[in-house]
Design a protein around this motif. Structure first.
Motif, PDB file in Angstrom:
ATOM      1  N   GLY A   1      -6.009   2.947   7.905  1.00  0.00           N
ATOM      2  CA  GLY A   1      -4.700   3.540   8.086  1.00  0.00           C
ATOM      3  C   GLY A   1      -3.825   3.531   6.851  1.00  0.00           C
ATOM      4  N   ASP A   2      -4.385   3.132   5.715  1.00  0.00           N
ATOM      5  CA  ASP A   2      -3.657   3.148   4.449  1.00  0.00           C
ATOM      6  C   ASP A   2      -4.683   2.955   3.332  1.00  0.00           C
ATOM      7  OD1 ASP A   2      -1.504   3.291   2.665  1.00  0.00           O
ATOM      8  OD2 ASP A   2      -0.227   2.073   3.955  1.00  0.00           O
ATOM      9  N   ASP A   3      -4.217   3.023   2.099  1.00  0.00           N
ATOM     10  CA  ASP A   3      -5.116   3.003   0.949  1.00  0.00           C
ATOM     11  C   ASP A   3      -5.186   1.607   0.337  1.00  0.00           C
ATOM     12  OD1 ASP A   3      -6.614   3.447  -1.289  1.00  0.00           O
ATOM     13  OD2 ASP A   3      -5.258   4.908  -2.201  1.00  0.00           O
ATOM     14  N   ARG A   4      -6.290   0.909   0.560  1.00  0.00           N
ATOM     15  CA  ARG A   4      -6.524  -0.387  -0.086  1.00  0.00           C
ATOM     16  C   ARG A   4      -7.701  -0.287  -1.057  1.00  0.00           C
ATOM     17  NH1 ARG A   4      -8.910  -4.036   4.990  1.00  0.00           N
ATOM     18  NH2 ARG A   4     -10.392  -2.485   5.772  1.00  0.00           N
TER      19      ARG A   4
ATOM     20  N   TYR B   1       0.862  -1.179   0.000  1.00  0.00           N
ATOM     21  CA  TYR B   1       0.000   0.000   0.000  1.00  0.00           C
ATOM     22  C   TYR B   1       0.900   1.230   0.000  1.00  0.00           C
ATOM     23  CZ  TYR B   1      -3.567  -3.399   1.359  1.00  0.00           C
ATOM     24  OH  TYR B   1      -4.408  -4.472   1.388  1.00  0.00           O
ATOM     25  N   GLY B   2       0.384   2.333   0.518  1.00  0.00           N
ATOM     26  CA  GLY B   2       1.181   3.545   0.523  1.00  0.00           C
ATOM     27  C   GLY B   2       2.389   3.462   1.440  1.00  0.00           C
ATOM     28  N   ARG B   3       2.154   3.098   2.712  1.00  0.00           N
ATOM     29  CA  ARG B   3       3.234   3.056   3.704  1.00  0.00           C
ATOM     30  C   ARG B   3       3.413   1.679   4.324  1.00  0.00           C
ATOM     31  NH1 ARG B   3      -0.249   6.709   5.116  1.00  0.00           N
ATOM     32  NH2 ARG B   3      -0.689   5.677   7.094  1.00  0.00           N
ATOM     33  N   ASN B   4       2.525   0.762   4.015  1.00  0.00           N
ATOM     34  CA  ASN B   4       2.512  -0.552   4.653  1.00  0.00           C
ATOM     35  C   ASN B   4       2.367  -1.653   3.611  1.00  0.00           C
ATOM     36  OD1 ASN B   4       2.023   0.346   7.699  1.00  0.00           O
ATOM     37  ND2 ASN B   4       0.652   1.565   6.416  1.00  0.00           N
TER      38      ASN B   4
ATOM     39  N   CYS C   1     -14.203   4.448   0.132  1.00  0.00           N
ATOM     40  CA  CYS C   1     -12.739   4.286   0.132  1.00  0.00           C
ATOM     41  C   CYS C   1     -12.066   5.345   0.992  1.00  0.00           C
ATOM     42  CB  CYS C   1     -12.209   4.334  -1.297  1.00  0.00           C
ATOM     43  SG  CYS C   1     -12.609   2.860  -2.280  1.00  0.00           S
ATOM     44  N   ALA C   2     -12.609   6.566   1.000  1.00  0.00           N
ATOM     45  CA  ALA C   2     -12.040   7.619   1.839  1.00  0.00           C
ATOM     46  C   ALA C   2     -12.199   7.280   3.311  1.00  0.00           C
ATOM     47  CB  ALA C   2     -12.707   8.954   1.514  1.00  0.00           C
TER      48      ALA C   2
END
Length: 286
Positions: A164-167, A66-69, A156-157
């Motif tokens: 905590g991240d974008d899935r 994901y973005g950070r994870n 999604c938002a």
């Protein structure tokens, strides 16, 4: 003595999907259907790996970023070829992929027997990852309806905030592939929860399942059950969400299965532990 076969790790391709799903079925992971592996390929083919021994397909592993994870999951090796150390090689390939992406945290669901290996690689336990299976009595609720396409972006938002991240890729794909298994709750004209599912192995794998108001959690699952009366539900829950675990343990018709450990390598183990998240999407992607 037979010669040791040459081992290679390569990227998965669409022709490997049925092989990967068959490995999952043999392992008892009935919810990991061909569609689940197709989703990983569509998301990031370079993060999906196949091990071969002597030219024979022997194992699979997926790294979802994901973005950070990121997550490592679907790590399965054919039992008769495990002596070759393919599991470690697949794991190292997936870990290297996520490390190269510069992610802050890498998570996985560790089988009990594999926990010492993961701990030796720098992972630590966060909480138990629970599994429930069963049928419940369905009941329709007036404030719950099918998810509409215009719901997706606000959903999604909200999920980014809770998870905590974008899935979003997986949520949009799930809604598009299985619209009859995607429901939302609505209060005052605004989304207050959602539940999604996918078929696999003769059951419905539930998740994500989110409720901004605790009183919406049960109705979302009941409404889904009312539309799919004969289906067995499989639900994965982080024990850190005590309310979700307590609810499923008290619900007639659900049985609790063998747990695994959610583990992390990185500073934060908070990904996906919001109390509004009642079920994980899958062990391989949170």
């Amino acid at each position: 003595m037979s010669p040791i076969p040459a081992v290679t790790i390569r990227e998965m391709n669409p022709g490997d999907i049925e092989f990967a799903a068959a490995l999952a079925r043999a392992e008892g992971w009935s919810s990991e259907s061909p569609d689940a592996f197709a989703a990983f390929l569509e998301s990031d083919a370079a993060g999906c790996f196949i091990a071969e021994a002597g030219g024979e397909r022997a194992g699979v592993c997926v790294a979802a970023a994901y973005g950070r994870n990121g997550f490592i999951g679907e790590l399965i090796v054919s039992p008769r070829l495990r002596i070759l150390g393919l599991g470690r090689q697949l794991f190292e390939k997936a870990l290297g992929r996520l490390d190269a992406a510069g992610l802050e945290n890498i998570l996985l669901d560790g089988d009990l027997n594999a926990v010492p290996f993961y701990e030796a690689q720098g992972f630590r336990k966060i909480c138990r990852s629970l599994r429930f299976r069963g049928r419940i009595a369905g009941k329709k609720h007036d404030h719950i309806r099918r998810l509409d396409p215009e719901d997706l972006e606000p959903l999604c938002a909200l999920d980014r905030e809770l998870f905590g991240d974008d899935r979003g890729f997986f949520l949009r794909r799930r809604a598009g592939r299985f619209p009859d298994l995607s429901l939302v709750s609505e209060r005052g004209g605004r989304l207050s929860g959602w539940i999604m599912a996918r078929p696999g192995g003769g059951l419905l794998a539930i998740g994500p399942w989110a409720a901004l108001e605790p009183e919406d959690a049960g109705p979302l699952l009941e409404h889904l059950a009312s539309e799919h009366k004969d289906e067995i539900f499989r639900v994965g829950v982080l024990e850190a969400n005590a309310a979700a675990a307590r609810r499923l343990r008290s619900w007639p018709g659900f049985e609790e299965g063998v747990f695994s450990w959610q583990m992390v390598r990185g500073p934060s183990g908070r990904l996906g532990d919001h109390p509004a998240l009642y079920a994980i999407g899958s062990a391989a992607k949170g």
